[in-house]
Design an enzyme around this catalytic site. Structure first.
Site, PDB file in Angstrom:
ATOM      1  N   GLU A  56      -4.440 -14.055 -13.330  1.00 27.70           N
ATOM      2  CA  GLU A  56      -3.996 -13.723 -11.977  1.00 27.70           C
ATOM      3  C   GLU A  56      -3.584 -14.955 -11.189  1.00 27.70           C
ATOM      4  OE1 GLU A  56      -6.773 -10.293 -10.386  1.00 27.70           O
ATOM      5  OE2 GLU A  56      -7.953 -11.756 -11.497  1.00 27.70           O
ATOM      6  N   HIS A 106       0.823  -1.212   0.000  1.00 24.44           N
ATOM      7  CA  HIS A 106       0.000   0.000   0.000  1.00 24.44           C
ATOM      8  C   HIS A 106       0.858   1.264   0.000  1.00 24.44           C
ATOM      9  CE1 HIS A 106      -3.307  -2.682   1.725  1.00 24.44           C
ATOM     10  NE2 HIS A 106      -3.652  -2.359   0.510  1.00 24.44           N
ATOM     11  N   ASP A 150      -1.636  -9.784  -8.271  1.00 20.75           N
ATOM     12  CA  ASP A 150      -2.098 -11.073  -7.744  1.00 20.75           C
ATOM     13  C   ASP A 150      -1.291 -12.234  -8.318  1.00 20.75           C
ATOM     14  OD1 ASP A 150      -4.032 -10.670  -5.800  1.00 20.75           O
ATOM     15  OD2 ASP A 150      -5.594 -10.263  -7.263  1.00 20.75           O
ATOM     16  N   CYS A 192      -2.195  -5.114 -16.558  1.00 21.14           N
ATOM     17  CA  CYS A 192      -2.891  -4.057 -15.822  1.00 21.14           C
ATOM     18  C   CYS A 192      -2.433  -3.967 -14.376  1.00 21.14           C
ATOM     19  CB  CYS A 192      -4.400  -4.262 -15.875  1.00 21.14           C
ATOM     20  SG  CYS A 192      -4.970  -5.826 -15.168  1.00 21.14           S
TER      21      CYS A 192
END
Length: 951
Positions: free
Chosen positions: A814, A578, A838, A885
């Site tokens: 993913e 994060h 992921d 992405c």
């Protein structure tokens, strides 16, 4: 919530008696492959122990622990008996929710069912349902809970009239996320309505996210032309959910308790609003049962309550505050009490004291289950620093290797964020002196915060600090501290105990917003504790600086003046943590996972942060500083040039084109993405539409949301990911059972396939909003061709009706199995989009938020790169295109590798679009392929980065 499919529901069953009904239930589980035939005996044995009837016509048969060996896989079968079945305890059952559980999963299922037990008309609805979807919807719909708790109270405010109090209460509801600004505006235009007893009411239904009731009281009773003012209630009305709040308020006034409300603490106010009168006998007890207050212990509690000579009510101290009858099994279950939470019993009249004492004792005894005491860890929660081996700071001009997190260069003094160490005595001899010390510290802390609010007025930081100031005014914290001082605790120990208890109570509610408020509580607690201990809290400098910390999250950065932060260095974290994502969003240079040595740096020492190559240098030499400054000037020039060419295509020097699109979490940002040069939307996270509404958005709502993005794109393609929630990111109105590992649980396509009507509505909305405009739809978390085909069947049915003209259906890569099965998927899917965040997590078996391992979660790992290459080759063999992405797409070191591997599209944050295009224009395709081959030959992610840097 139960995750049911149509195949799990049988309608129109009939049975001569309850045993025959159980036999049908066992047969249904056997046919589903969930159990072997012997499990039926376990269902009968369980009923012999005690009835599994819950109420409202629902029973939940399940086996005994001994019968678990006959369970092949956990599952549920729902059988409807429209004519009803006479149960062995005298009840009438119209629905069997039959459970095959290998451990204690049935307890989770039971918790999910409690919300339907008290809902009027549910039994009739379930018994008369004509299709499985109606049964699923009834069992799955969680009623909205109205909020009334310590967070909605603003007591003892230095305000002078009713209107100010009304606005203060409305502002509190906005602070805690219950309402929007439009609600506050609606309240501002109202005259409070008198309720009597000095209490007034304002209310509105516009701008309400969730129903709630706030109360604002003045320091002392006021009087104006309209009458006495002892407090103003502010009601956020929503549907029917707020009616229970009005009933509780009406009960308060009927008892005449409103007169003294202004004199009470927050805890006493909540007690009166829960239905407990001033004369009630009350008692508290912590729940010790491992699985909380589920059916068996709840039944024991109800039986003891029914044996008392007076009526007993019970509420959950950490809940919404409503007291329920302790003799009602359904109401007791609806509390949802978990281990460690506190039950509050109350009763009135002769025998009340004995009644509440009896219930407290039976809860302490475990309610028929073996229990273990809660481990007290207060000492561990006190914010002290544990002694460690000394860590040596980097020497002057020594480059430290870290994980590149956000591109850019920065030179500025370091500001090392460290929590102070607090030392204090646990006990004190003079309670009066300790009270004085605490009151002085509270005043001092409030003055500090008010000064900071003035300095940061108008921004998000100001709002957070204002909330902190309000927390200092909470009488419940002070009262709890005074109580501990009366028992001989010091001011420091008493204050921290009150803070820690309040914070833990909020954290236990498992609500994201409340968890953030718990962090705020501890921040406030440390500020006061610092004044008590004579320890100064860390304050960021006024000049620009580089923030150095163990790790940071969004709430940490919100407390900083980000305009002064030139760069970020963290000891922990990975490229997709994060802190890294946040730094990229802010556009500041950042490296993460630099190790503990950076925490030994002194604030003020000059640092160089290289966010592209993953380097941090303390006390750089003049020569290194000069080289870095030249690079910064060059980068600024490159950024200006990139911005000027942002609307041009991204082509390598030898003419190979790579599309550059934008990742979006909100359709309102689509126009900004286009302005920054995005050639389309490469990832629209559609869950934002669902998260922005208190209930599942209907077809019209979704069409309107998606149309906004299509309109802004003006013919550019939009790639939309279907709803990706579940496990680690549930929806409030679609909660999930607790999962030991939510990242490996029910999420993405797995979840939406259990609610095909939700997926069908979303697909219909996307196709309708697109019309003749290009739309690319992809399913998340696909593991193999069967899941894709299941989703495609729904898509094909909807598309045959809507007939959108420019549509492709694809798969997000993913999961490693999906990448390895790309050849079979490419024969049926129109495109692939690789979610590297992921894919890296699952390939390396490292949670990107893991405190020790996240720095190793690097998508440039050769194992991940090989999966990307395999995916691209399989797609191109079938004429399909491949996008990336994930965060890797904006990593300057990774862009040449991805281009060299043959990726056709990169989708990045809007801010990064011009720079990613510029990076592609620097390359030749042949050179990119060389760098890709070089990366694939390396043994580790670190080796990949070193090789690319040296190449």
């Amino acid at each position: 919530m139960l995750t049911l499919t149509r195949d799990d529901v049988r309608l129109g069953c009939r049975a001569a008696d309850w045993k025959a009904a159980l036999a049908q239930a066992a047969e249904a589980l056997v046919e589903a492959g969930r159990v072997s035939p012997e499990y039926g005996e376990g269902l009968l044995a369980r009923e012999a122990q005690s009835s599994t009837y819950l109420g409202n016509g629902i029973a939940i048969p399940h086996g005994t622990p001994e019968s678990r060996r006959y369970v092949r896989s956990t599952g549920v079968r729902v059988l409807q008996f429209p004519e009803g079945v006479a149960w062995h305890d005298g009840s009438r059952v119209s629905l069997l929710v039959t459970i095959a559980a290998q451990s204690d999963e049935h307890l989770d299922i039971l918790r999910q069912l409690t919300h339907v037990l008290d809902r009027e008309g549910v039994a009739r609805t379930l018994a008369s349902a004509k299709n499985p979807d109606d049964v699923i919807a009834t069992l799955s719909r969680v009623p909205e809970k109205a909020r009334l708790d310590a967070e909605t109270l603003c007591l003892g405010l230095p305000l002078r009239d009713r209107l100010e109090l009304a606005l203060a209460a409305a502002a509190r509801l906005r602070h805690i996320g219950c309402v929007e600004a439009s609600f506050v505006a609606a309240i501002a235009g109202q005259q409070p309505v008198p309720l009597g007893q000095g209490l007034w009411l304002v209310f509105a239904a516009s701008g309400v996210n969730s129903p709630a009731l706030a109360l604002a009281t003045p320091e002392r009773r006021l009087r104006d032309g309209a009458g006495d003012v002892a407090g103003v209630f502010c009601l956020a009305a929503h549907g029917d959910a707020h009616r229970a709040l009005l009933e509780r308020l009406d009960g308060l006034l009927a008892r005449g308790d409103g007169e003294r409300l202004i004199e009470l603490s927050a805890e006493q106010v909540l007690s009166r609003l829960s239905g407990e009168s001033a004369g009630a006998e009350t008692a508290r007890v912590r729940l010790l049962n491992a699985h909380g207050l589920h059916a068996r212990p709840a039944r024991e509690l109800v039986q003891v309550a029914r044996a008392q000579s007076v009526a007993v009510r019970v509420r959950l101290l950490e809940g919404h505050g409503e007291a329920v009858s302790a003799t009602s099994l359904t109401q007791v279950l609806s509390l949802g009490a978990r281990r460690g939470q506190t039950l509050v019993f109350s009763a009135e009249g002769e025998g009340a004291s004995q009644a509440v004492s009896a219930l407290v004792e039976v809860v302490r005894g475990g309610l028929g289950e073996p229990v273990t005491p809660l481990t007290e860890t207060r000492e561990e929660s006190v914010p002290r620093v544990t002694a460690k081996e000394p860590v040596v700071a980097p020497v002057a001009d020594e480059p430290l290797t870290a994980v590149p997190a956000a591109p850019g260069l920065a030179i500025a003094p370091a500001y090392v964020l460290r929590l102070p160490e607090f030392r204090y005595a646990e006990r004190a001899d003079d309670p009066a002196r300790e009270r004085e010390r605490l009151d002085r510290a509270l005043v001092g802390a409030r003055q500090q915060l008010e000064a900071l609010v003035q300095r940061t007025v108008g921004g998000e930081v100001s709002q957070i600090l204002s909330i902190h100031a309000e927390m200092l005014s909470d009488p419940a914290l002070r009262d709890a501290s005074l109580e501990a001082m009366g028992e001989g605790a010091s001011a420091e120990a008493s204050w921290w105990r009150a803070i820690d208890t309040a914070a833990r109570a909020q954290e236990s509610l498992a609500d994201r917003l409340l968890a953030e408020r718990a962090a705020d509580l501890r921040d406030v607690g440390r500020r006061v504790l610092g004044l008590l201990c004579g320890v100064e809290m860390p304050t960021p400098p006024e000049h620009p600086y580089i923030l150095v910390a163990d790790d940071v999250g969004p709430s940490d950065v919100a407390r900083l003046e980000t305009a002064k932060v030139r760069g970020l260095v963290t000891a922990r974290g990975g490229a997709t943590s994060h802190s890294a994502i946040l730094a990229r969003a802010l556009g500041i240079a950042a490296v993460v996972g630099a190790g503990e040595r950076v925490l030994a740096l002194s604030s003020g020492v000059e640092l160089i942060v290289d966010g592209e190559n993953g380097r941090v240098v303390a006390s750089p030499s003049p020569a290194r500083r000069e080289r870095t400054e030249r690079r910064m000037v060059e980068q600024e020039s490159l950024q200006r040039a990139a911005h000027g060419r942002r609307h041009e295509e991204a082509r390598t020097q030898d003419g190979h084109r790579v599309e550059v699109a934008a990742n979006l979490g909100n359709t309102a940002h689509a126009a900004d993405a286009v302005e920054r040069g995005a050639e389309g939307i490469g990832l629209l996270r559609t869950e934002f539409v669902f998260m922005a509404h208190p209930q599942a958005p209907d077809l019209a709502t979704q069409i309107a949301e998606y149309s906004e993005a299509f309109d802004a794109l003006k013919g550019r393609p939009l790639v939309a990911r279907t709803l990706d929630v579940g496990g680690d990111k549930p929806l409030a109105y679609w909660p999930m059972p607790h999962e030991e590992n939510p990242f490996l649980g029910l999420r993405g396509i797995r979840l939406t396939l259990t609610r095909p009507e939700v997926l069908e509505t979303q697909l219909r909305a996307l196709l309708t909003a697109a019309g003749s405009r290009p739309v690319r739809i992809m399913f998340p978390m696909v593991k193999d061709i069967d899941e894709f085909r299941a989703g495609k069947a729904i898509f094909d049915r909807v598309q045959a009706e809507v007939k959108a003209t420019d549509v492709q259906l694809g798969v997000m890569i993913e999961v490693p199995s999906c990448a390895l099965l790309a050849p079979s998927l490419a024969k049926e899917a129109d495109f692939f989009s690789i979610g590297t965040n992921d894919l890296t997590q699952y390939t390396l078996a490292i949670d990107r938020g893991h405190p020790q391992l996240s720095a190793q979660s690097d998508a440039l790992h050769p194992g991940v790169l090989r999966l990307i290459r395999f995916t691209v080759e399989a797609a191109h063999a079938e004429g399909r295109w491949v996008g990336v992405c994930g965060e890797l797409g904006s990593d300057p070191q990774a862009i040449p590798v991805l281009v060299g591997l043959g990726v056709d599209e990169l989708s990045v944050s809007s801010r990064r679009v011009p720079l990613v295009k510029a990076r592609i224009r620097e390359l030749t395709l042949s050179r990119a392929r060389e760098l890709a081959e070089l990366a694939l030959k390396q043994p580790t992610a670190a080796a990949v980065r070193e090789a690319l840097e040296a190449a």
